[in-house]
Write an enzyme that holds these catalytic residues in place. Sequence first.
Site, short mmCIF file in Angstrom:
data_model
loop_
_atom_site.label_atom_id
_atom_site.label_comp_id
_atom_site.label_asym_id
_atom_site.label_seq_id
_atom_site.Cartn_x
_atom_site.Cartn_y
_atom_site.Cartn_z
N LYS A 42 56.30 62.64 46.70
CA LYS A 42 55.86 61.44 47.42
C LYS A 42 57.10 60.60 47.70
O LYS A 42 58.18 60.92 47.19
CB LYS A 42 54.85 60.64 46.59
CG LYS A 42 55.28 60.40 45.13
CD LYS A 42 54.19 59.70 44.34
CE LYS A 42 53.08 60.60 43.84
NZ LYS A 42 51.80 60.34 44.45
N ARG A 43 56.96 59.56 48.50
CA ARG A 43 58.10 58.67 48.71
C ARG A 43 58.60 58.11 47.38
O ARG A 43 57.82 57.95 46.44
CB ARG A 43 57.69 57.52 49.65
CG ARG A 43 57.59 57.94 51.09
CD ARG A 43 58.91 58.41 51.65
NE ARG A 43 59.82 57.31 51.85
CZ ARG A 43 60.07 56.74 53.03
NH1 ARG A 43 59.48 57.18 54.12
NH2 ARG A 43 60.91 55.73 53.12
N LYS A 83 45.04 66.26 47.84
CA LYS A 83 45.52 67.58 48.28
C LYS A 83 45.74 68.50 47.08
O LYS A 83 45.40 69.69 47.12
CB LYS A 83 46.82 67.43 49.08
CG LYS A 83 46.63 66.68 50.40
CD LYS A 83 47.94 66.20 51.02
CE LYS A 83 47.66 65.15 52.09
NZ LYS A 83 48.85 64.37 52.48
N HIS A 129 46.66 48.77 53.90
CA HIS A 129 47.14 49.94 53.14
C HIS A 129 48.03 49.60 51.95
O HIS A 129 48.59 50.51 51.35
CB HIS A 129 47.93 50.88 54.05
CG HIS A 129 47.11 51.56 55.08
ND1 HIS A 129 46.53 52.79 54.88
CD2 HIS A 129 46.77 51.19 56.33
CE1 HIS A 129 45.88 53.15 55.97
NE2 HIS A 129 46.01 52.19 56.88
N LYS A 145 55.84 53.87 42.01
CA LYS A 145 55.30 55.22 41.84
C LYS A 145 55.82 55.90 40.57
O LYS A 145 55.30 56.91 40.14
CB LYS A 145 55.60 56.08 43.07
CG LYS A 145 54.89 55.59 44.35
CD LYS A 145 55.26 56.44 45.56
CE LYS A 145 54.79 55.86 46.87
NZ LYS A 145 53.38 56.18 47.20
N THR A 200 47.05 60.02 48.75
CA THR A 200 46.31 61.11 49.40
C THR A 200 46.81 62.46 48.90
O THR A 200 46.08 63.44 48.95
CB THR A 200 46.45 61.03 50.93
OG1 THR A 200 47.80 60.71 51.27
CG2 THR A 200 45.52 59.98 51.51
C1 26V Z 1 55.08 49.36 55.72
C2 26V Z 1 56.16 48.91 56.42
C3 26V Z 1 56.61 47.55 56.19
C4 26V Z 1 57.35 47.00 57.35
C5 26V Z 1 58.36 47.94 57.90
C6 26V Z 1 57.89 49.34 58.14
C7 26V Z 1 56.77 49.76 57.33
C8 26V Z 1 56.31 51.06 57.47
C9 26V Z 1 55.24 51.49 56.74
C10 26V Z 1 54.63 50.64 55.88
C11 26V Z 1 53.45 51.15 55.19
C12 26V Z 1 53.24 50.70 53.81
C13 26V Z 1 51.87 50.95 53.45
C14 26V Z 1 51.56 52.38 53.11
O1 26V Z 1 52.16 53.35 53.50
N1 26V Z 1 50.54 52.51 52.33
C15 26V Z 1 50.07 53.78 51.84
O2 26V Z 1 48.95 54.13 52.64
C16 26V Z 1 48.35 55.35 52.22
C17 26V Z 1 47.25 55.65 53.20
O3 26V Z 1 46.26 54.69 53.11
C18 26V Z 1 47.85 55.21 50.79
O4 26V Z 1 47.31 56.44 50.39
C19 26V Z 1 48.99 54.83 49.87
O5 26V Z 1 48.50 54.60 48.57
C20 26V Z 1 49.68 53.60 50.38
O6 26V Z 1 50.84 53.32 49.64
#
Ligand code: 26V
Length: 803
Positions: free
Chosen positions: A536-537, A648, A350, A542, A644
């Site tokens: 968004k975050r 929406k 992701h 971003k 995403t």
């Molecule tokens: C990463 C990490 C890193 C370690 C600690 C905790 C933690 C928690 C969440 C994440 C996720 C990072 C990746 C993420 O959220 N990607 C997003 O995924 C979406 C669904 O596929 C996508 O639409 C977004 O573009 C993407 O940034």
Amino acid sequence: MELTKEQFKADFERMLSDYFTMDVEKSDLTEQYVTLGKLIGSYAAKEWRNTNQRYLEKGEKQVYYFSMEFLLGRMLKSNLFNLGILDTVRAGLKEMGMDLEALEQVELDAGLGNGGLGRLAACFIDSMATHAIPGHGNGIRFKYGLFRQKFVNGYQVELPENWLRNGNVWETRRLNKAVNVRFYGNVRLEKDASGHFVPHYENEEIVLAVPYDTPVIGYGDNTVNTLRLWSAEMPLEDANTEYHAFIQQQSRIESISEVLYPDDSNYEGRLLRLKQEYFFVSAGIQSIIRTYKKRGLPMSNLAEKVAIHINDTHPALCVPELMRILMDEEGMDWEPAWDVTVKVLSYTNHTIMSEALESWPTDMMAQLLPRIYQIICEIDRRYAEDMARLYDWDMIERTRVISGGSVKMAHLAIIGSHSINGVAKLHTNILKEKVLRDFYHIFPSRFNNKTNGITHRRWLLLSNEPLRSFIDSKIGKEWATKPTDLKMLEPFRRDENVLRQLAEIKQINKQRLADYIRKRTGLAVWTDAIFDVQVKRFHAYKRQLLNLLHILSLYFKLKDDPGADIYPRVFIFGGKAAPSYTYAKEIIKLINAAADLINHDPAVRDMLKIVFIENYGVSLAERIIPAADVSEQISLASKEASGTSNMKFMLNGAVTLATLDGANVEIRDLVGEDNIILFGLTDQEVFQYYHDRSYHSYDYYKKNPVLHRVLDALIDGSIPGVQAEGRDIFDSLIKYGDEFFVLRDFEDYALAQKKVDMLYRDPLKWQEMALINIANAGVFSSDYTVLRYAAEIWNVNSKTRLF
Ligand code: 26V
């Protein structure tokens, strides 16, 4: 399901009286909400049992979607809708003197996720149940969801989100299905009579994993799948431990499922996080194997009946854990166990942001999970040995699981899965060509793309009822499960009557949001203005900052020339920053400070407003997105894996203002260049800059007087109260090289915004663009996404054929 209004009313009254010994007149909103929730649960229960029975009898292959995060939001309305009883219940409640809207507000969002990744998991389980895919969620029942965001003096402050304080009507605790998960201790391998190595554990800590099951009710179908979330508890036998030791041990154990990590931008090698990952992986796989064994089939056939999906690397310990169970508990040898493991597992990537890539120090892993670490070492050793026959040592070093004293979780997931997918075409290509290039070379057939999707039921049918009824009146109701039917709206693109009605619907939604803003912030916004939204975050890539710099340029333009011809705008922001992400928090403060300045300056009157809505989350998104005219998707090209919210907004008739990043590229392909407003560097140009090291942000500051003025405002006191933040942000752009090319893209962005301004002045033209967007958004329903996963990765049945 079939339900008459009279039946519902009788059921409700009986349930209220049984549960709270109350009648409707004397009950409060919470009691009414809980009663309704329990009643819905009882309606779904029969189908839930039937679904499980059906799966068992037919011997169908099951999918388990392992995700650290499930960002569900509220479930009351969507459960009613999916059962097909929303209107009946609404009418029945009304006759009894209650209001469904008010009851809905009682439910606290299940915010067990950070953002897109967690919401995607929630959309997927909805779509799987709707299309009768035997697919279940597996995750953690965090006691606290993502923090609640509050602004104090414009700064983000994080508060605990105790979402369970009024109980959770949807879940069932199943203590009888609890399993033990082992941590720490020593492990010795000893040969048994048959020559097999059997592990013997000493001094390990045992944690009881207790499942809480929530029904996942498919729309208009009889399928009810299961979301199983695990809670960490003291093992029952430890009740004999001495009192103080007991309390200490209990709080250490319960901390495992206490709180979701709120940082989705930066990897931190924290022990508790590793415990969480192993906890839900081990519990989930143990429970899957237990269920599988009831079928009486041999373990070597597991992949014919079970698929396990790894949502990002957070559950990558599935690889060694499945190996452990197959070998240590089921007596398989390494090779056949490995064969089964790879066939069962699949993995989605992701992000390409290297800061978010997980890798755990080997000593931490060895101490916390001794047996798992042994298995990882063996996976790594065999991988290196196999590859040595084909590749040079550098290649092996770059791709192996253990290197530089840490376990690379992405490598583990890739080596242990038969499928690796990205989440949008562009993202998958970048994985193949750059980030995972070596792996693509080694395992080309494992790589594939699955562009993300959203459940259009929640994101349009439920959250935008005016638009839903209008669409129903034009094309019928089938699009609820066949969303590409929305394409049937396209022939109305020149129908003035239709376009006017679309404009009216948008106006209703804008008014509803304006009322909310007024109530929450006291700020009045003009609903004839363009509602320009970025939610968004907060993350530097971003580029909320790009948006803000442009707003400041409009502000100065109005200050210099009060008669400047600018179409009135309301800029709306929403989003949380990770608590430790200082830079993102400084941007939040800067936006709030700019809002303070601009919103109270009589010189700009109603021309410009900034609204930063606190505590963005699923429920707020449902209110904001239907009211948007403009959807800001302005990440630096190549950085946003998919996005995403872009889907929406499009579905709700907003026009996208975007870089060619993530799924924006696919939106452009669908609606055509005339119906999206593009700007900025392409991913290739960004890579070229990296290669040449030829970006010099200072040149843009020097060259562009508008930009110069805006940047100076960050440090010259023009925006009160941001001395320190303004300086840091200024320096990030000028002194530290502007990592995300904000200044490079500024001029192009301002031009694109000018285009928005011009286009909006022609209301019919604008609504035509909106209509084309709605008509083409069906493609992005997560219904299709999961059907593709089912057909191409998991190899499981669904009731719907794709092609
Ligand atoms: C990463 C990490 C890193 C370690 C600690 C905790 C933690 C928690 C969440 C994440 C996720 C990072 C990746 C993420 O959220 N990607 C997003 O995924 C979406 C669904 O596929 C996508 O639409 C977004 O573009 C993407 O940034």
